[in-house]
Design a protein around this motif. Sequence first.
Motif, PDB file in Angstrom:
ATOM      1  N   UNK A  62     -16.308  -3.183  -4.388  1.00  0.00           N
ATOM      2  CA  UNK A  62     -15.357  -2.104  -4.689  1.00  0.00           C
ATOM      3  C   UNK A  62     -13.944  -2.658  -4.533  1.00  0.00           C
ATOM      4  N   UNK A  63     -12.966  -2.015  -5.170  1.00  0.00           N
ATOM      5  CA  UNK A  63     -11.583  -2.435  -4.937  1.00  0.00           C
ATOM      6  C   UNK A  63     -11.235  -2.286  -3.457  1.00  0.00           C
ATOM      7  N   UNK A  64     -10.516  -3.249  -2.928  1.00  0.00           N
ATOM      8  CA  UNK A  64     -10.132  -3.157  -1.522  1.00  0.00           C
ATOM      9  C   UNK A  64      -8.855  -3.940  -1.258  1.00  0.00           C
ATOM     10  N   UNK A  65      -8.197  -3.551  -0.180  1.00  0.00           N
ATOM     11  CA  UNK A  65      -7.026  -4.246   0.339  1.00  0.00           C
ATOM     12  C   UNK A  65      -7.404  -4.768   1.720  1.00  0.00           C
ATOM     13  N   UNK A  66      -7.278  -6.062   1.887  1.00  0.00           N
ATOM     14  CA  UNK A  66      -7.641  -6.701   3.157  1.00  0.00           C
ATOM     15  C   UNK A  66      -6.359  -6.920   3.953  1.00  0.00           C
ATOM     16  N   UNK A  67      -6.243  -6.251   5.078  1.00  0.00           N
ATOM     17  CA  UNK A  67      -5.058  -6.336   5.916  1.00  0.00           C
ATOM     18  C   UNK A  67      -5.282  -7.375   7.005  1.00  0.00           C
ATOM     19  N   UNK A  68      -4.368  -8.328   7.083  1.00  0.00           N
ATOM     20  CA  UNK A  68      -4.498  -9.431   8.024  1.00  0.00           C
ATOM     21  C   UNK A  68      -3.267  -9.540   8.908  1.00  0.00           C
TER      22      UNK A  68
ATOM     23  N   UNK B 257      -1.868   8.822  -3.040  1.00  0.00           N
ATOM     24  CA  UNK B 257      -2.732   9.048  -1.886  1.00  0.00           C
ATOM     25  C   UNK B 257      -3.148   7.744  -1.232  1.00  0.00           C
ATOM     26  N   UNK B 258      -3.436   6.741  -2.058  1.00  0.00           N
ATOM     27  CA  UNK B 258      -3.843   5.450  -1.508  1.00  0.00           C
ATOM     28  C   UNK B 258      -2.718   4.826  -0.695  1.00  0.00           C
ATOM     29  N   UNK B 259      -1.490   4.969  -1.158  1.00  0.00           N
ATOM     30  CA  UNK B 259      -0.350   4.441  -0.397  1.00  0.00           C
ATOM     31  C   UNK B 259      -0.239   5.100   0.978  1.00  0.00           C
ATOM     32  N   UNK B 260      -0.559   6.387   1.040  1.00  0.00           N
ATOM     33  CA  UNK B 260      -0.550   7.082   2.334  1.00  0.00           C
ATOM     34  C   UNK B 260      -1.618   6.501   3.257  1.00  0.00           C
ATOM     35  N   UNK B 261      -2.814   6.289   2.717  1.00  0.00           N
ATOM     36  CA  UNK B 261      -3.879   5.694   3.526  1.00  0.00           C
ATOM     37  C   UNK B 261      -3.522   4.277   3.938  1.00  0.00           C
ATOM     38  N   UNK B 262      -2.907   3.526   3.030  1.00  0.00           N
ATOM     39  CA  UNK B 262      -2.496   2.163   3.351  1.00  0.00           C
ATOM     40  C   UNK B 262      -1.468   2.157   4.479  1.00  0.00           C
TER      41      UNK B 262
ATOM     42  N   UNK C 184     -11.308   4.817   1.731  1.00  0.00           N
ATOM     43  CA  UNK C 184     -10.354   5.838   1.295  1.00  0.00           C
ATOM     44  C   UNK C 184     -11.026   6.755   0.283  1.00  0.00           C
ATOM     45  N   UNK C 185     -10.818   8.053   0.443  1.00  0.00           N
ATOM     46  CA  UNK C 185     -11.354   9.024  -0.515  1.00  0.00           C
ATOM     47  C   UNK C 185     -10.317   9.398  -1.569  1.00  0.00           C
ATOM     48  N   UNK C 186      -9.173   8.753  -1.530  1.00  0.00           N
ATOM     49  CA  UNK C 186      -8.082   9.077  -2.451  1.00  0.00           C
ATOM     50  C   UNK C 186      -8.457   8.735  -3.897  1.00  0.00           C
ATOM     51  N   UNK C 187      -7.917   9.528  -4.827  1.00  0.00           N
ATOM     52  CA  UNK C 187      -8.148   9.248  -6.243  1.00  0.00           C
ATOM     53  C   UNK C 187      -6.824   9.085  -6.994  1.00  0.00           C
ATOM     54  N   UNK C 188      -5.741   8.815  -6.257  1.00  0.00           N
ATOM     55  CA  UNK C 188      -4.442   8.554  -6.869  1.00  0.00           C
ATOM     56  C   UNK C 188      -3.761   7.440  -6.083  1.00  0.00           C
ATOM     57  N   UNK C 189      -2.849   6.739  -6.744  1.00  0.00           N
ATOM     58  CA  UNK C 189      -2.138   5.672  -6.050  1.00  0.00           C
ATOM     59  C   UNK C 189      -1.228   6.233  -4.961  1.00  0.00           C
TER      60      UNK C 189
ATOM     61  N   UNK D 202      -8.764  -7.474  12.015  1.00  0.00           N
ATOM     62  CA  UNK D 202      -8.439  -7.318  10.597  1.00  0.00           C
ATOM     63  C   UNK D 202      -9.027  -6.011  10.081  1.00  0.00           C
ATOM     64  N   UNK D 203      -8.569  -5.579   8.913  1.00  0.00           N
ATOM     65  CA  UNK D 203      -9.014  -4.284   8.386  1.00  0.00           C
ATOM     66  C   UNK D 203      -9.276  -4.383   6.891  1.00  0.00           C
ATOM     67  N   UNK D 204     -10.330  -3.736   6.449  1.00  0.00           N
ATOM     68  CA  UNK D 204     -10.642  -3.624   5.026  1.00  0.00           C
ATOM     69  C   UNK D 204     -10.456  -2.175   4.606  1.00  0.00           C
ATOM     70  N   UNK D 205      -9.482  -1.936   3.733  1.00  0.00           N
ATOM     71  CA  UNK D 205      -9.258  -0.601   3.179  1.00  0.00           C
ATOM     72  C   UNK D 205      -9.912  -0.570   1.808  1.00  0.00           C
ATOM     73  N   UNK D 206     -11.063   0.070   1.729  1.00  0.00           N
ATOM     74  CA  UNK D 206     -11.868   0.110   0.508  1.00  0.00           C
ATOM     75  C   UNK D 206     -11.541   1.402  -0.232  1.00  0.00           C
ATOM     76  N   UNK D 207     -11.220   1.293  -1.510  1.00  0.00           N
ATOM     77  CA  UNK D 207     -10.800   2.488  -2.267  1.00  0.00           C
ATOM     78  C   UNK D 207     -11.578   2.585  -3.581  1.00  0.00           C
ATOM     79  N   UNK D 208     -12.789   3.147  -3.528  1.00  0.00           N
ATOM     80  CA  UNK D 208     -13.680   3.169  -4.687  1.00  0.00           C
ATOM     81  C   UNK D 208     -13.286   4.131  -5.795  1.00  0.00           C
ATOM     82  N   UNK D 209     -12.365   5.070  -5.530  1.00  0.00           N
ATOM     83  CA  UNK D 209     -12.069   6.117  -6.509  1.00  0.00           C
ATOM     84  C   UNK D 209     -10.733   5.944  -7.221  1.00  0.00           C
ATOM     85  N   UNK D 210     -10.045   4.857  -6.937  1.00  0.00           N
ATOM     86  CA  UNK D 210      -8.738   4.643  -7.566  1.00  0.00           C
ATOM     87  C   UNK D 210      -8.551   3.145  -7.816  1.00  0.00           C
ATOM     88  N   UNK D 211      -7.852   2.823  -8.925  1.00  0.00           N
ATOM     89  CA  UNK D 211      -7.542   1.449  -9.314  1.00  0.00           C
ATOM     90  C   UNK D 211      -8.782   0.625  -9.636  1.00  0.00           C
ATOM     91  N   UNK D 212      -9.715   1.230 -10.363  1.00  0.00           N
ATOM     92  CA  UNK D 212     -10.888   0.477 -10.803  1.00  0.00           C
ATOM     93  C   UNK D 212     -10.536  -0.527 -11.898  1.00  0.00           C
TER      94      UNK D 212
END
Length: 197
Positions: free
Chosen positions: A148-154, A63-68, A56-61, A85-95
């Motif tokens: 990096x911060x990530x959300x793992x979707x299972x 935007x990240x919710x939209x990608x999620x 994800x290139x998002x830098x706000x929560x 399964x999917x890994x949503x990696x978000x390096x620019x938000x929620x560090x």
Amino acid sequence: MNGAFELACDRAPDADTEEPILAATKKWLERAVIGLGLCPFAANVLLHDQIRYRVSTQDSTTGLLKDLSCELQLLRDADPQRCETSLLIHPHVLSNFFEYNEFLNEAEEAVFELGLTGELQIASFHPAYQFAGCAPDDIENYSNRSPYPMLHLLREASVTRAVATFPGINEIGSNNIATLRRLGKAGWQRLGLTPSQ
């Protein structure tokens, strides 16, 4: 999936900026998650190329919710034989881990709002992951420390199947702690898993 949805959600990756992020993530999967045996189910999906990686290139929560939301729907609609399964990696938000931890409530709400409760679930990984009751530097935290911060979707069905068929499922957590304590922080550092390495 309709074309508009695919166009909005499954945009072409930016190889120049995403490649180092993906490389660090895949190295972590191979050396830590699989190499140390932290997740006994990961090797099979990696071997069969059933993991979807999304940076994800998002830098706000917001935007990240939209990608999620997009990623949840893409995983729901995907053939499990091709994408388990999917890994949503978000390096620019929620560090900040505590902000990330609070965001998980919003992530779960997104699953609910899409009607995917009981079908998909989210596991959490973060460079500064800290379990409740652990100090920030405790080695036990490293089982969930990703580059990096990530959300793992299972898929819930896959998790249920794994729990039902894997012997010693209840010992995974304690085995991980024992493995990480034997390894120690110096051993973890030798794995070369931080993004700068």
